[in-house]
Design an enzyme around this catalytic site. Structure first.
Site, PDB file in Angstrom:
ATOM      1  N   GLY A 319      -8.007  19.245  56.482  1.00 35.22           N
ATOM      2  CA  GLY A 319      -6.976  20.202  56.160  1.00 35.22           C
ATOM      3  C   GLY A 319      -7.925  20.850  55.042  1.00 35.22           C
ATOM      4  O   GLY A 319      -7.772  22.246  54.952  1.00 35.22           O
ATOM      5  N   TRP A 322     -10.558  23.221  56.862  1.00 37.36           N
ATOM      6  CA  TRP A 322      -9.720  24.195  57.478  1.00 37.36           C
ATOM      7  C   TRP A 322      -9.571  25.486  56.531  1.00 37.36           C
ATOM      8  O   TRP A 322      -9.416  26.663  57.129  1.00 37.36           O
ATOM      9  CB  TRP A 322      -8.344  23.869  58.034  1.00 37.36           C
ATOM     10  CG  TRP A 322      -7.357  24.882  58.623  1.00 37.36           C
ATOM     11  CD1 TRP A 322      -7.422  25.407  59.822  1.00 37.36           C
ATOM     12  CD2 TRP A 322      -6.219  25.560  57.956  1.00 37.36           C
ATOM     13  NE1 TRP A 322      -6.589  26.190  59.947  1.00 37.36           N
ATOM     14  CE2 TRP A 322      -5.837  26.716  58.907  1.00 37.36           C
ATOM     15  CE3 TRP A 322      -6.006  25.713  56.659  1.00 37.36           C
ATOM     16  CZ2 TRP A 322      -4.876  27.396  58.540  1.00 37.36           C
ATOM     17  CZ3 TRP A 322      -4.821  26.417  56.354  1.00 37.36           C
ATOM     18  CH2 TRP A 322      -4.273  27.343  57.496  1.00 37.36           C
ATOM     19  N   HIS A 323      -9.431  25.268  55.128  1.00 39.52           N
ATOM     20  CA  HIS A 323      -9.219  26.388  54.321  1.00 39.52           C
ATOM     21  C   HIS A 323     -10.458  27.262  54.063  1.00 39.52           C
ATOM     22  O   HIS A 323     -10.410  28.430  53.681  1.00 39.52           O
ATOM     23  CB  HIS A 323      -8.829  26.027  53.096  1.00 39.52           C
ATOM     24  CG  HIS A 323      -7.216  25.339  53.115  1.00 39.52           C
ATOM     25  ND1 HIS A 323      -6.715  24.304  53.488  1.00 39.52           N
ATOM     26  CD2 HIS A 323      -6.155  26.266  52.502  1.00 39.52           C
ATOM     27  CE1 HIS A 323      -5.486  24.255  53.183  1.00 39.52           C
ATOM     28  NE2 HIS A 323      -5.068  25.598  52.827  1.00 39.52           N
ATOM     29  N   GLY A 324     -11.519  26.621  54.416  1.00 41.25           N
ATOM     30  CA  GLY A 324     -12.951  27.497  54.063  1.00 41.25           C
ATOM     31  C   GLY A 324     -13.938  26.571  54.418  1.00 41.25           C
ATOM     32  O   GLY A 324     -14.158  25.492  54.425  1.00 41.25           O
ATOM     33  N   TYR A 454      -4.594  34.177  50.778  1.00 49.28           N
ATOM     34  CA  TYR A 454      -4.616  33.410  52.000  1.00 49.28           C
ATOM     35  C   TYR A 454      -5.386  34.204  53.073  1.00 49.28           C
ATOM     36  O   TYR A 454      -5.782  33.477  54.214  1.00 49.28           O
ATOM     37  CB  TYR A 454      -3.488  32.765  52.606  1.00 49.28           C
ATOM     38  CG  TYR A 454      -3.484  31.260  52.197  1.00 49.28           C
ATOM     39  CD1 TYR A 454      -3.663  30.067  52.763  1.00 49.28           C
ATOM     40  CD2 TYR A 454      -3.415  30.887  50.701  1.00 49.28           C
ATOM     41  CE1 TYR A 454      -3.502  29.005  52.804  1.00 49.28           C
ATOM     42  CE2 TYR A 454      -3.202  29.540  50.524  1.00 49.28           C
ATOM     43  CZ  TYR A 454      -3.537  28.571  51.155  1.00 49.28           C
ATOM     44  OH  TYR A 454      -3.652  27.077  50.947  1.00 49.28           O
TER      45      TYR A 454
END
Length: 457
Positions: A319, A322-324, A454
């Protein structure tokens, strides 16, 4: 088109609402194709080169679903999910994995200047949710227009919320403006749009002015005193909440104006008294996706304590990734996985904790780990931690007013959705929201118009 831009607020959105109303009133059978066309127009406005990617993504995944429905070949779904993840990895993680591969002697460094298509992380997860449930026999077949609208509906295509097919598909067949509460739903949607815009402009953007200079100092190698480090850490903690929850409020409000109810994404997370409680309140649709489509698939709590802790840590680490595409995101996610694992062990040992202490530890943990998330490098994060723990520059320089206001709004609540749906339908309330909208517009015109945080992830 940013949701907080004049071209969107005075151009695209009014035109889209008018077209949608006319079609729904006189040609209701055209409503969904028109909504899909408007959504593709909105997406293509950012960069027309990526519109074909979204169209191709929808078409290929729909064709796979059609083939699976007709043939029942189980291999089609895993292949399609893998292909979606490969496309996401290419655009978002190619250079990250290329750098990682260079630790092997003899492997050359290969870098591509790849532009990241907006929303690819979100629409990839929408494909995965539908295809997984289709294979499990939970999801039915849908025609191309409905499936395309599920993936590309413009209020949520760029940064969510992550919507399950079961939450939205049945709404596409409704006649939203023939409902007895149609006018009230439209009005509350408009109020939610204004509330989200106000959160973004008056709170999120103002806190960005508190936060960005501090992180710029840290990135330049300047030592931070304790007050500056606290200002930057707390400033981003509240900034990212108001920025992202404000975006979500706007998305939910706009969807409601088009007759669609989207799931909520935040439930006063800074009041959480445990880390598990926090992830039930923060980015709720992502947390739900990670739980149902990754954590459970990895074994969840069904296969013993060791598997549960490993699944928690792996889920949160992925997770974070997934953000970066960066090690700071990976470490941030892994720390939350470890934190959730410690909480599981604490509960299984039969221990309890006073609510206030649980809140203090949870909030402090999130602030400290979010510093890594925001820093972009471990050197910058180390600079912040040195300041926070008294090993940085001397002195105590702290701008506190926006932080105090942000803390009060974020922690006292309620959510914008709850607040607006409890308001009585009174003319003076409508007038207040109209005035608020005007004031927000003046603020947008005067100040820098920050992109939503985001959109970078």
């Amino acid at each position: 088109m940013l949701f907080n831009s004049f071209i969107f607020l005075f151009g695209f959105l009014p035109a889209a609402l008018l077209i949608h109303w006319l079609v729904e009133r006189f040609k209701p059978e055209w409503r969904l194709p028109v909504l899909l066309g408007l959504s593709l127009l909105f997406y293509g406005y950012w960069d027309w080169r990526f519109a074909p990617l979204l169209v191709l993504s929808v078409l290929v995944n729909w064709l796979v679903a059609e083939s699976f429905t007709k043939t029942g070949r189980d291999v089609l779904i895993p292949l399609a999910i893998t292909a979606n993840l490969v496309v996401l990895a290419f655009f978002k993680y190619f250079n990250f994995f290329a750098d990682f591969a260079t630790i092997v002697p003899g492997v050359p460094t290969i870098h591509f200047d790849i532009a990241l298509p907006l929303g690819i992380s979100f629409f990839t997860f929408h494909h995965i949710m539908y295809l997984t449930d289709l294979k499990a026999g939970k999801a039915p077949r849908y025609d191309l227009v409905r499936y395309g609208l599920y993936i590309g509906f413009f209020p949520q295509v760029l940064a969510g919320p992550l919507v399950r097919w079961s939450e939205i598909m049945h709404q596409f067949d409704e006649r939203p403006y023939e409902r007895p509460d149609a006018a009230e739903r439209f009005a509350r949607g408009l109020m939610l749009l204004v509330a989200g815009l106000a959160k973004k402009v008056f709170l999120g953007d103002q806190l960005a002015d508190y936060t960005n200079p501090i992180y710029a100092m840290a990135q330049q190698g300047h030592a931070l005193d304790m007050g500056q480090a606290l200002q930057g850490a707390l400033g981003f903690t509240f900034q990212v909440y108001f920025d992202f929850s404000g975006y979500t409020d706007m998305a939910l409000g706009m969807a409601l104006m088009f007759g669609i109810v989207l799931p909520q994404n935040f439930d006063v997370p800074y009041r959480a008294t445990s880390l598990q409680d926090f992830w039930r309140r923060w980015h709720m649709t992502l947390s739900r996706f990670l739980r149902d489509y990754l954590y459970i698939a990895l074994g969840g709590s069904r296969k013993g304590l060791v598997v549960q802790l490993a699944a928690l840590t792996a889920t949160m680490t992925l997770g974070g990734l997934w953000h970066g595409a960066g090690w700071t995101f990976v470490v941030w996610g892994a720390l939350h996985g470890v934190g959730l694992s410690v909480a599981v062990l604490w509960r299984k040992a039969g221990y309890s904790m006073p609510s206030f202490l649980g809140w203090l530890l949870t909030f402090t943990f999130f602030v400290l780990t979010l510093t890594i998330f925001r820093s972009g490098s471990f050197e910058v994060a180390g600079n912040f931690y040195a300041g926070l723990f008294g090993f940085g520059a001397e002195g105590f320089t702290l701008k506190w007013r926006a932080l105090a206001i942000g803390a009060a709004v974020a922690m006292i609540g309620p959510t914008a959705w709850t607040f607006i749906h409890k308001l009585p339908p009174k003319p003076w309330i409508a007038a207040l929201f109209a005035l608020l909208f005007v004031v927000v517009l003046f603020k947008i015109g005067d100040d820098a118009n920050y992109e939503f945080v985001y959109f970078q992830f």
